[in-house]
Scaffold this motif. Sequence first.
Motif, mmCIF file in Angstrom:
data_model
loop_
_atom_site.group_PDB
_atom_site.id
_atom_site.type_symbol
_atom_site.label_atom_id
_atom_site.label_comp_id
_atom_site.label_asym_id
_atom_site.label_seq_id
_atom_site.Cartn_x
_atom_site.Cartn_y
_atom_site.Cartn_z
ATOM 1 N N GLU A 51 0.817 -1.217 0.000
ATOM 2 C CA GLU A 51 0.000 0.000 0.000
ATOM 3 C C GLU A 51 0.849 1.265 0.000
ATOM 4 O O GLU A 51 0.520 2.242 -0.676
ATOM 5 C CB GLU A 51 -0.951 0.015 1.198
ATOM 6 N N LYS A 52 1.938 1.262 0.749
ATOM 7 C CA LYS A 52 2.773 2.460 0.827
ATOM 8 C C LYS A 52 3.206 2.942 -0.556
ATOM 9 O O LYS A 52 3.140 4.135 -0.868
ATOM 10 C CB LYS A 52 3.998 2.202 1.705
ATOM 11 N N TYR A 53 3.659 2.013 -1.365
ATOM 12 C CA TYR A 53 4.169 2.423 -2.672
ATOM 13 C C TYR A 53 3.085 2.458 -3.741
ATOM 14 O O TYR A 53 3.341 2.879 -4.866
ATOM 15 C CB TYR A 53 5.338 1.530 -3.077
ATOM 16 N N ARG A 54 1.873 2.065 -3.381
ATOM 17 C CA ARG A 54 0.722 2.269 -4.280
ATOM 18 C C ARG A 54 0.212 3.701 -4.108
ATOM 19 O O ARG A 54 0.069 4.442 -5.081
ATOM 20 C CB ARG A 54 -0.401 1.286 -3.968
ATOM 21 N N SER A 55 -0.074 4.091 -2.881
ATOM 22 C CA SER A 55 -0.619 5.427 -2.630
ATOM 23 C C SER A 55 0.459 6.500 -2.625
ATOM 24 O O SER A 55 0.177 7.666 -2.926
ATOM 25 C CB SER A 55 -1.382 5.441 -1.302
ATOM 26 N N TYR A 87 1.204 6.190 4.034
ATOM 27 C CA TYR A 87 -0.031 5.419 4.231
ATOM 28 C C TYR A 87 0.159 3.955 3.836
ATOM 29 O O TYR A 87 0.641 3.685 2.744
ATOM 30 C CB TYR A 87 -1.129 6.042 3.367
ATOM 31 N N THR A 88 -0.183 2.988 4.704
ATOM 32 C CA THR A 88 -0.655 3.123 6.077
ATOM 33 C C THR A 88 0.526 3.067 7.048
ATOM 34 O O THR A 88 1.662 2.897 6.628
ATOM 35 C CB THR A 88 -1.635 1.972 6.414
ATOM 36 N N GLY A 124 4.273 11.023 17.716
ATOM 37 C CA GLY A 124 5.603 11.240 17.181
ATOM 38 C C GLY A 124 5.621 12.224 16.026
ATOM 39 O O GLY A 124 6.680 12.727 15.637
ATOM 40 N N GLY A 125 4.436 12.491 15.431
ATOM 41 C CA GLY A 125 4.347 13.461 14.352
ATOM 42 C C GLY A 125 4.672 12.921 12.977
ATOM 43 O O GLY A 125 4.909 13.692 12.046
ATOM 44 N N ILE A 126 4.648 11.592 12.817
ATOM 45 C CA ILE A 126 5.058 11.030 11.525
ATOM 46 C C ILE A 126 3.910 10.381 10.751
ATOM 47 O O ILE A 126 4.088 9.972 9.616
ATOM 48 C CB ILE A 126 6.206 10.013 11.699
ATOM 49 N N HIS A 127 2.720 10.282 11.373
ATOM 50 C CA HIS A 127 1.567 9.681 10.697
ATOM 51 C C HIS A 127 0.298 10.441 11.027
ATOM 52 O O HIS A 127 0.155 11.010 12.116
ATOM 53 C CB HIS A 127 1.379 8.216 11.139
ATOM 54 N N TYR A 128 -0.657 10.405 10.084
ATOM 55 C CA TYR A 128 -2.002 10.916 10.329
ATOM 56 C C TYR A 128 -2.773 9.862 11.111
ATOM 57 O O TYR A 128 -2.510 8.660 10.995
ATOM 58 C CB TYR A 128 -2.719 11.203 9.011
ATOM 59 N N LYS A 129 -3.739 10.314 11.890
ATOM 60 C CA LYS A 129 -4.473 9.374 12.740
ATOM 61 C C LYS A 129 -5.199 8.313 11.915
ATOM 62 O O LYS A 129 -5.230 7.131 12.284
ATOM 63 C CB LYS A 129 -5.472 10.112 13.628
ATOM 64 N N TYR A 130 -5.797 8.711 10.775
ATOM 65 C CA TYR A 130 -6.522 7.713 9.987
ATOM 66 C C TYR A 130 -5.588 6.638 9.436
ATOM 67 O O TYR A 130 -5.991 5.496 9.247
ATOM 68 C CB TYR A 130 -7.356 8.346 8.874
ATOM 69 N N VAL A 167 -6.600 2.812 10.160
ATOM 70 C CA VAL A 167 -6.765 1.890 9.037
ATOM 71 C C VAL A 167 -5.691 0.803 9.099
ATOM 72 O O VAL A 167 -5.954 -0.373 8.821
ATOM 73 C CB VAL A 167 -6.715 2.647 7.699
ATOM 74 N N GLY A 168 -4.474 1.186 9.473
ATOM 75 C CA GLY A 168 -3.397 0.207 9.598
ATOM 76 C C GLY A 168 -3.680 -0.828 10.658
ATOM 77 O O GLY A 168 -3.395 -2.020 10.478
ATOM 78 N N ASN A 169 -4.259 -0.401 11.776
ATOM 79 C CA ASN A 169 -4.609 -1.341 12.840
ATOM 80 C C ASN A 169 -5.633 -2.358 12.342
ATOM 81 O O ASN A 169 -5.512 -3.567 12.607
ATOM 82 C CB ASN A 169 -5.148 -0.582 14.053
ATOM 83 N N ALA A 170 -6.635 -1.885 11.608
ATOM 84 C CA ALA A 170 -7.656 -2.791 11.061
ATOM 85 C C ALA A 170 -7.043 -3.747 10.042
ATOM 86 O O ALA A 170 -7.380 -4.951 10.006
ATOM 87 C CB ALA A 170 -8.781 -1.973 10.419
ATOM 88 N N GLU A 171 -6.146 -3.242 9.215
ATOM 89 C CA GLU A 171 -5.443 -4.073 8.222
ATOM 90 C C GLU A 171 -4.645 -5.172 8.918
ATOM 91 O O GLU A 171 -4.679 -6.345 8.523
ATOM 92 C CB GLU A 171 -4.514 -3.170 7.408
ATOM 93 N N GLY A 172 -3.928 -4.795 9.977
ATOM 94 C CA GLY A 172 -3.114 -5.761 10.708
ATOM 95 C C GLY A 172 -3.946 -6.840 11.380
ATOM 96 O O GLY A 172 -3.551 -8.012 11.418
ATOM 97 N N LYS A 173 -5.103 -6.461 11.922
ATOM 98 C CA LYS A 173 -5.978 -7.453 12.560
ATOM 99 C C LYS A 173 -6.410 -8.522 11.572
ATOM 100 O O LYS A 173 -6.433 -9.727 11.896
ATOM 101 C CB LYS A 173 -7.207 -6.762 13.160
#
Length: 441
Positions: A321-325, A354-355, A411-417, A421-427
Amino acid sequence: MKGFLFAALAALLLLCSCGDDNAYIKEMHDPLLYNKTVKKLNDIVLENNFPPMIAARNYAYANIAAYEVIAAGDSNYVSLSGQIKHLPPMPQPSKEAKIDFEFAALLAFCKVGNAVTFPEGSMDEYVSDLKKKADDAGMPSAIFDSSVAYGNKVADSILSWSKKDKYAQTRSATKFTVTTEDGRWVPTPPMYAQAVEPHWMEIRTLVMDSASQFMPVRPPKYEPMNKSSVFYGAVMHVKNTVDSLTDEQRHIADFWDDNPFKLNVSGHVMYGTKKFSPAGHWMNIVGILASKKKADFDETVCAYTRASIALFEGFISCWDEKYRSNYIRPETVINKYYDPEWRPYIQTPPFPEYTSGHAVISAAAAETMTDMFGDNLSYTDTSETEFGIPPRSFPSVRKAAEEAGQSRVFGGIHYKYSCDVGNAEGKLIGQLVIQRLRMKK
């Protein structure tokens, strides 16, 4: 009377002798010894600056090797051959061989760990210490030799299999091309490093059907100047959060930073500091959880193997996903439009946003550990104390994974969404590992 005393003394000597003969079992079957062995590989990975996804690959293959030895010797466990579709049948021990499977598992782990890391032979001294430990504890030579031989056979099979996962091919793949298109990722200070592992999604998966099986929803539209947009709100949330961090939020950000190489810049002086990668941090957590549950040696190996497979899959899915978006980092947006001097609390890593990788892999590993040890296992994570960071306590491993994801906002390196979304993907990835890999009967 003398005859009775002589018989009693002889029986006592025989009992002591039998106890001594089995002393090596207590030494070599201690689950803490497996924890120590994984930690040894973890330290080597740290010292040699392996990126987190490569670290996860190292842990996965080494743990699978150890697990396959255990599955051959313990009828309570099932081989992963065939369950991981492309994993071939493992060498089976001969009926005549007397093997200490726990000792053989340790050696198989080390041999694979030695082969997938560098410099070459990094674990040789540790392996020598393991062998000396077994010998000093009285392991019979026939068992010692058979165990070494079997551990080598399984390790060699795993290594042969690992070489077909396209890792070697990605070493010479084309580098990522940075474009100036608005909203796309660009290198960030202070390293301005090139994109890390842009071809990682090409690595062969272990349980997923493909790298894109759990492709997340599209990130919000890039609208940095539209104050009513989702994107603008997310950027401002990051900026405002970092600008007003509490001590607790700083602790959370530091605790889950897990930057394998941070470049520190002070004037004209630059130097690097190292920590465990996110994958290494989760290997430590597995050991803490297994010890808290008083898992025996074989169950401990199983726990590490499940978690490491989830981590391996999590990085492939996330990098796809990182290199797609190819999504822009908060630091870049804030510097360009709002405050050119603004910096995140922790260092922005060199790959698209993202993500959140930490959110994905943490949730994936946590699902496997929850399935093994339950959802109400409270524990204290002391992994970061060696880096001068105080421990943190959690009511469950899922709560820890949630915090790991949200730490990236602090930490200032990611948006909350991206974290949600990453947490849901990992689950979903963790649940797939549980569903497809039946490890214990």
